[in-house]
Design an enzyme around this catalytic site. Structure first.
Site, short mmCIF file in Angstrom:
data_model
loop_
_atom_site.label_atom_id
_atom_site.label_comp_id
_atom_site.label_asym_id
_atom_site.label_seq_id
_atom_site.Cartn_x
_atom_site.Cartn_y
_atom_site.Cartn_z
N CYS A 60 -4.14 -7.16 -3.93
CA CYS A 60 -4.32 -5.83 -3.37
C CYS A 60 -4.55 -4.89 -4.55
CB CYS A 60 -3.07 -5.43 -2.59
SG CYS A 60 -3.13 -3.75 -1.95
N CYS A 96 -4.43 9.89 -5.35
CA CYS A 96 -5.25 9.99 -4.14
C CYS A 96 -5.20 11.43 -3.66
CB CYS A 96 -4.67 9.07 -3.06
SG CYS A 96 -5.61 9.06 -1.52
N CYS A 107 -1.75 11.88 2.85
CA CYS A 107 -1.02 11.34 4.01
C CYS A 107 0.49 11.57 3.83
CB CYS A 107 -1.30 9.85 4.19
SG CYS A 107 -3.03 9.52 4.57
N CYS A 157 2.87 8.64 2.42
CA CYS A 157 2.39 7.78 1.34
C CYS A 157 2.84 8.26 -0.05
CB CYS A 157 0.87 7.73 1.41
SG CYS A 157 0.13 6.66 0.17
N1 SAH Z 1 -6.65 5.02 1.35
C1 SAH Z 1 -6.83 3.81 2.09
C2 SAH Z 1 -6.26 2.57 1.42
C3 SAH Z 1 -4.96 2.66 0.70
S1 SAH Z 1 -3.50 2.81 1.67
C4 SAH Z 1 -6.29 3.98 3.49
O1 SAH Z 1 -5.79 5.04 3.82
O2 SAH Z 1 -6.44 3.07 4.28
C5 SAH Z 1 -3.29 1.24 2.43
C6 SAH Z 1 -2.51 1.30 3.74
O3 SAH Z 1 -1.11 1.56 3.51
C7 SAH Z 1 -3.00 2.41 4.65
O4 SAH Z 1 -3.04 1.95 5.98
C8 SAH Z 1 -1.90 3.44 4.47
O5 SAH Z 1 -1.87 4.34 5.54
C9 SAH Z 1 -0.67 2.57 4.38
N2 SAH Z 1 0.51 3.23 3.86
C10 SAH Z 1 0.60 4.22 2.95
N3 SAH Z 1 1.89 4.56 2.73
C11 SAH Z 1 2.63 3.77 3.51
C12 SAH Z 1 4.03 3.63 3.73
N4 SAH Z 1 4.92 4.41 3.13
N5 SAH Z 1 4.43 2.69 4.61
C13 SAH Z 1 3.55 1.89 5.25
N6 SAH Z 1 2.23 1.95 5.08
C14 SAH Z 1 1.75 2.90 4.22
#
Ligand code: SAH
Length: 336
Positions: free
Chosen positions: A97, A104, A108, A111
């Site tokens: 991964c 970023c 979100c 995250c």
């Molecule tokens: N920016 C891209 C890829 C990176 S994040 C995206 O948004 O898809 C990869 C995945 O992990 C995404 O589905 C994201 O929403 C999730 N993710 C981020 N933080 C997280 C957390 N604290 N717990 C679970 N999943 C998380």
């Protein structure tokens, strides 16, 4: 450099095309010094060494899960920034991964990677090096890649496409497009652009909510592209590429995990053949959102299944080593 660029570079030095291919092959194996390229004449190795650098990532930290052998690497980039790569070992092969940006800018709410914003894009060769260095350090052959680490890959579109070309090259790392997944928070124009390239990779969309109200609480990107626009883009993607999209859905206690959310999601996805990947939220101290409990996750998956939408709960790997998005880099930022 792509093979054609390397060939042009070598042609300008008066060197034949097969020398460029030899060097490309060595680089695709992760060699970091010209002196190791033993099928080149010594004099040429010295010339190249005097004219070029082969930059590579430096390992800052390595953690191995005692639970499942998952490994996490924190790499230092040439400018002192850092990113993370995770190696997951499955029966069907090893998967890495990788991160696509330093930080970023998508913001979100759950995250860790987005705290502090985006510092910069990763270059194609830095992404390739994540794959190569991880394989070499772990002594593992890499068969799958997921672009699900730090960063939004479609916000770094050109470099990511360049990386895909490099890593896919039969004379390079030779990883097939069908063994690559790219995850996006849902940048609609970029999804359309990607569709137009007709790649055989798997596109995952981080949905996390079936309706605008809930999704906007979790993902600022929803203000730019609402849920309707996103679903439409996903449909177009499927029509153009013939590849089904899988949706990621991180379960956040009391926010997106109710029976009503399951119902709304099922209404949207029924009949599309899309798959839902339910993710247990990883707790990030700065974010204050809690994961849904096991019973709620199971009930949600069952409600989707009963409504005709296939859903699986993502296996959790490396939970003892902070193997989720951005947690290691975040830890380093806290210390420094
Ligand atoms: N920016 C891209 C890829 C990176 S994040 C995206 O948004 O898809 C990869 C995945 O992990 C995404 O589905 C994201 O929403 C999730 N993710 C981020 N933080 C997280 C957390 N604290 N717990 C679970 N999943 C998380």
């Amino acid at each position: 450099m792509l093979p054609a660029e390397l060939a042009a570079e070598f042609a300008a030095l008066g060197l034949p095309g097969y020398r460029a291919r030899q060097v490309f092959r060595w680089l695709g194996r992760g060699v970091t010094g010209f002196d190791e390229m033993t099928d080149l004449p010594r004099a040429l190795r010295e010339t190249l060494d005097g004219a070029y650098d082969i930059p590579s990532l430096k390992m800052l930290r390595r953690q191995t899960s005692a639970l499942d052998g998952t490994e996490k690497f924190l790499w230092e980039l040439p400018d002192g920034e850092s990113v993370e790569t995770v190696l997951m070992r499955y029966k069907h092969g090893n998967s890495v991964c990788i991160s696509s940006q330093v930080g970023c800018r998508m913001g979100c709410a759950f995250c860790a990677s987005t705290i502090g914003g985006k510092i910069r894009d990763l270059t194609a060769s830095e992404m390739l090096d994540e794959v190569l260095r991880t394989g070499i350090a772990a002594g593992a052959e890499i068969s799958n890649i997921v672009l699900m680490g730090i960063g939004e890959p479609l916000d770094n579109f050109d470099n990511v496409m360049r990386f895909l070309t490099l890593v896919n090259d039969p004379e390079g790392a030779n990883i097939g497009m069908r063994h690559i997944s790219l995850s996006t928070c849902g940048l609609v124009e970029a999804i359309d652009k990607l569709a137009g390239l007709h790649l055989q990779l798997t596109l995952s969309v981080s949905l996390h909510a079936p309706d605008d109200e809930t999704r906007s609480l979790l993902m600022p990107v929803n203000a730019a592209y609402g849920v309707d626009a996103l679903y439409d883009a996903c449909e177009r993607y499927f029509r153009v590429t013939g590849r089904r999209i899988s949706f990621e859905y991180a379960m956040v206690r009391g926010v997106n995990d109710t029976p009503r959310h399951a119902r709304l999601l099922a209404q949207r996805l029924r009949g599309t053949g899309s798959h839902v990947n339910l993710i247990r939220l990883n707790y990030v101290p700065e974010r204050g959102l809690e994961p849904s409990d096991e019973d709620t996750v199971r009930a949600f998956a069952k409600a989707l299944g009963d409504a005709g939408v296939t859903a699986t709960v993502r296996r959790r790997l490396g939970s003892d080593i902070d193997a989720a998005c951005g947690q290691l880099r975040r830890g380093r930022m806290r210390k420094t």
